[in-house]
Write a protein that holds these residues in place. Structure first.
Motif, PDB file in Angstrom:
ATOM      1  N   PHE A 248     -73.193 132.709 -44.538  1.00 22.89           N
ATOM      2  CA  PHE A 248     -74.340 132.451 -45.410  1.00 22.89           C
ATOM      3  C   PHE A 248     -74.552 130.942 -45.570  1.00 22.89           C
ATOM      4  N   HIS A 249     -73.504 130.221 -45.856  1.00 19.82           N
ATOM      5  CA  HIS A 249     -73.599 128.769 -46.030  1.00 19.82           C
ATOM      6  C   HIS A 249     -74.086 128.089 -44.748  1.00 19.82           C
ATOM      7  N   ARG A 250     -73.575 128.538 -43.604  1.00 17.24           N
ATOM      8  CA  ARG A 250     -73.977 127.919 -42.326  1.00 17.24           C
ATOM      9  C   ARG A 250     -75.450 128.168 -42.049  1.00 17.24           C
ATOM     10  N   LEU A 251     -75.906 129.395 -42.252  1.00 14.16           N
ATOM     11  CA  LEU A 251     -77.309 129.724 -42.008  1.00 14.16           C
ATOM     12  C   LEU A 251     -78.232 128.912 -42.907  1.00 14.16           C
ATOM     13  N   PHE A 252     -77.869 128.810 -44.193  1.00 11.70           N
ATOM     14  CA  PHE A 252     -78.722 128.096 -45.133  1.00 11.70           C
ATOM     15  C   PHE A 252     -78.809 126.618 -44.779  1.00 11.70           C
ATOM     16  N   ARG A 253     -77.666 126.025 -44.489  1.00  7.97           N
ATOM     17  CA  ARG A 253     -77.661 124.594 -44.171  1.00  7.97           C
ATOM     18  C   ARG A 253     -78.441 124.320 -42.880  1.00  7.97           C
ATOM     19  N   LYS A 254     -78.339 125.214 -41.918  1.00  6.76           N
ATOM     20  CA  LYS A 254     -79.075 125.052 -40.660  1.00  6.76           C
ATOM     21  C   LYS A 254     -80.583 125.085 -40.906  1.00  6.76           C
ATOM     22  N   GLN A 255     -81.047 125.981 -41.806  1.00 11.48           N
ATOM     23  CA  GLN A 255     -82.484 126.126 -42.043  1.00 11.48           C
ATOM     24  C   GLN A 255     -83.043 125.033 -42.946  1.00 11.48           C
ATOM     25  N   PHE A 256     -82.268 124.585 -43.938  1.00  7.20           N
ATOM     26  CA  PHE A 256     -82.813 123.656 -44.935  1.00  7.20           C
ATOM     27  C   PHE A 256     -82.187 122.262 -44.904  1.00  7.20           C
ATOM     28  N   GLY A 257     -81.158 122.065 -44.089  1.00  6.66           N
ATOM     29  CA  GLY A 257     -80.575 120.740 -43.953  1.00  6.66           C
ATOM     30  C   GLY A 257     -79.803 120.264 -45.165  1.00  6.66           C
ATOM     31  N   MET A 258     -79.401 121.166 -46.030  1.00  7.82           N
ATOM     32  CA  MET A 258     -78.609 120.813 -47.216  1.00  7.82           C
ATOM     33  C   MET A 258     -77.849 122.043 -47.681  1.00  7.82           C
ATOM     34  N   THR A 259     -76.867 121.837 -48.544  1.00  9.32           N
ATOM     35  CA  THR A 259     -76.121 122.960 -49.071  1.00  9.32           C
ATOM     36  C   THR A 259     -76.956 123.696 -50.110  1.00  9.32           C
ATOM     37  N   MET A 260     -76.527 124.894 -50.451  1.00 13.51           N
ATOM     38  CA  MET A 260     -77.246 125.662 -51.461  1.00 13.51           C
ATOM     39  C   MET A 260     -77.169 124.979 -52.826  1.00 13.51           C
ATOM     40  N   ARG A 261     -76.039 124.377 -53.124  1.00 12.83           N
ATOM     41  CA  ARG A 261     -75.912 123.662 -54.394  1.00 12.83           C
ATOM     42  C   ARG A 261     -76.899 122.490 -54.445  1.00 12.83           C
ATOM     43  N   GLN A 262     -76.991 121.732 -53.359  1.00 15.08           N
ATOM     44  CA  GLN A 262     -77.930 120.613 -53.301  1.00 15.08           C
ATOM     45  C   GLN A 262     -79.370 121.108 -53.442  1.00 15.08           C
ATOM     46  N   TYR A 263     -79.673 122.240 -52.786  1.00 18.95           N
ATOM     47  CA  TYR A 263     -81.022 122.788 -52.844  1.00 18.95           C
ATOM     48  C   TYR A 263     -81.363 123.199 -54.283  1.00 18.95           C
ATOM     49  N   ARG A 264     -80.426 123.854 -54.956  1.00 18.84           N
ATOM     50  CA  ARG A 264     -80.675 124.302 -56.329  1.00 18.84           C
ATOM     51  C   ARG A 264     -80.914 123.119 -57.263  1.00 18.84           C
ATOM     52  N   ILE A 265     -80.102 122.081 -57.146  1.00 15.97           N
ATOM     53  CA  ILE A 265     -80.267 120.903 -57.989  1.00 15.97           C
ATOM     54  C   ILE A 265     -81.629 120.250 -57.753  1.00 15.97           C
ATOM     55  N   LYS A 266     -82.037 120.216 -56.506  1.00 16.62           N
ATOM     56  CA  LYS A 266     -83.291 119.550 -56.144  1.00 16.62           C
ATOM     57  C   LYS A 266     -84.526 120.348 -56.565  1.00 16.62           C
ATOM     58  N   HIS A 267     -84.437 121.665 -56.475  1.00 18.20           N
ATOM     59  CA  HIS A 267     -85.650 122.479 -56.623  1.00 18.20           C
ATOM     60  C   HIS A 267     -85.733 123.321 -57.884  1.00 18.20           C
ATOM     61  N   GLN A 268     -84.611 123.561 -58.557  1.00 18.10           N
ATOM     62  CA  GLN A 268     -84.711 124.456 -59.700  1.00 18.10           C
ATOM     63  C   GLN A 268     -85.544 123.836 -60.797  1.00 18.10           C
ATOM     64  N   LYS A 269     -86.384 124.672 -61.393  1.00 18.11           N
ATOM     65  CA  LYS A 269     -87.317 124.207 -62.420  1.00 18.11           C
ATOM     66  C   LYS A 269     -87.565 125.324 -63.399  1.00 18.11           C
ATOM     67  N   SER A 270     -88.192 124.987 -64.499  1.00 15.79           N
ATOM     68  CA  SER A 270     -88.566 126.016 -65.466  1.00 15.79           C
ATOM     69  C   SER A 270     -89.651 126.892 -64.893  1.00 15.79           C
ATOM     70  N   VAL A 271     -89.665 128.142 -65.300  1.00 20.12           N
ATOM     71  CA  VAL A 271     -90.704 129.061 -64.829  1.00 20.12           C
ATOM     72  C   VAL A 271     -92.054 128.597 -65.334  1.00 20.12           C
ATOM     73  N   ILE A 272     -93.015 128.563 -64.439  1.00 19.54           N
ATOM     74  CA  ILE A 272     -94.366 128.149 -64.792  1.00 19.54           C
ATOM     75  C   ILE A 272     -95.239 129.380 -64.911  1.00 19.54           C
ATOM     76  N   GLN A 273     -95.942 129.502 -65.987  1.00 16.94           N
ATOM     77  CA  GLN A 273     -96.852 130.620 -66.193  1.00 16.94           C
ATOM     78  C   GLN A 273     -98.238 130.234 -65.679  1.00 16.94           C
ATOM     79  N   PRO A 274     -98.691 130.843 -64.558  1.00 15.06           N
ATOM     80  CA  PRO A 274    -100.028 130.497 -64.041  1.00 15.06           C
ATOM     81  C   PRO A 274    -101.111 130.836 -65.063  1.00 15.06           C
ATOM     82  N   VAL A 275    -102.155 130.026 -65.071  1.00 19.61           N
ATOM     83  CA  VAL A 275    -103.274 130.252 -65.978  1.00 19.61           C
ATOM     84  C   VAL A 275    -104.197 131.315 -65.398  1.00 19.61           C
TER      85      VAL A 275
END
Length: 275
Positions: A248-275
């Protein structure tokens, strides 16, 4: 459930918004119409005869007639929007735009589930507001459906125009965790062809194997879970059907160029409620 029992007389469609109950449905229900529904917030369980699907914010579901189902909220408040569309309108639309049948499945078939990112979800929700305030006419229903179908067709991973219809439908279905959780076998089962024939066709059109394609869908789903949920890596691995965490870790890093932990830190955000 019958269309003429829940929709105003002479109305070409109905729109509703709801907060889902966390109580499991006592029984599944069927209906004689098509339904489009999507989660604008939270998570939900879609119960079907053959099991259940986990829905997350942005999941768009095309529910065909005579498909027994029930919905249950999960975790925080789960909000959805649904549009009820009579079968006659779908038949008329598909006669002019055959690609509609890729999304509006036949009576009794499994639902088609497609994820929308935050921008696409915002567009969809905005169109729903317009639809909700419009006269319930075929004109306004098609003004909602045609742009949606065109958008889905355009972004359907740039499917080649000469792609066999059986494979196009299977690739759309392969966005569903219930399909890609079974790996390449899940995709092949959707095709109704032999594994060798599916592999040759995918190699000819995409230059990849069924396993490569499914793993890309798995990683895309994992990325959405990392960015939008607090689920642990082991929980996500279970959702996508990968028991080997190192793989799982190898596949993710190959596709996104970073670890899952790095991806979560970079992208996690509060849920946005669309208008």
């Amino acid at each position: 459930m019958h269309y003429d029992k829940i929709v105003e007389r002479d109305a070409a469609y109905a729109v509703a918004r709801a907060a889902l109950s966390h109580t499991r449905p006592k029984r599944l229900h069927t209906q004689d119409y098509h339904e489009i529904l999507w989660l604008v917030n939270g998570k939900a369980r879609l119960h079907l005869d053959d099991g259940r699907r986990v829905l997350t914010e942005g999941d768009l579901v095309f529910m065909p007639p005579d498909c027994a189902h029930g919905l249950q909220g999960s975790g925080e408040e789960s909000h959805l929007v649904n549009v009820i569309v009579p079968t006659s309108e779908v038949v008329a639309l598909a006669a002019r735009h055959p690609i509609a049948t890729r999304f509006f499945a036949a009576r009794g078939s499994a639902p088609v589930i497609i994820h929308r990112d935050i921008r696409a979800l915002s567009r969809l929700s905005s169109r729903a507001v317009t639809l909700e305030s419009a006269p319930r006419s075929t004109l306004h229903l098609e003004a909602f459906l045609v742009p949606l179908l065109a958008e889905l067709a355009q972004e359907a991973r740039d499917l080649p125009p000469n792609l066999p219809d059986w494979l196009a439908k299977a690739l759309i279905a392969a966005d569903d965790p219930e399909v890609f959780r079974d790996g390449a076998a899940g995709l092949v089962a959707q095709c109704g062809m032999t594994h060798a024939h599916v592999a040759r066709t995918m190699q000819a059109h995409f230059g990849m194997t069924p396993s490569d394609y499914i793993n890309a869908r798995r990683m895309a789903f994992a990325a959405r879970q990392l960015a939008g949920t607090p689920d642990s890596l082991s929980e996500i691995a279970t959702e996508i059907g990968l028991s080997n965490m190192a793989h799982f870790h190898r596949l993710f890093r190959k596709q996104f160029g970073m670890t899952m932990r790095q991806y979560r830190i970079k992208h996690q955000k509060s849920v946005i409620q669309p208008v």
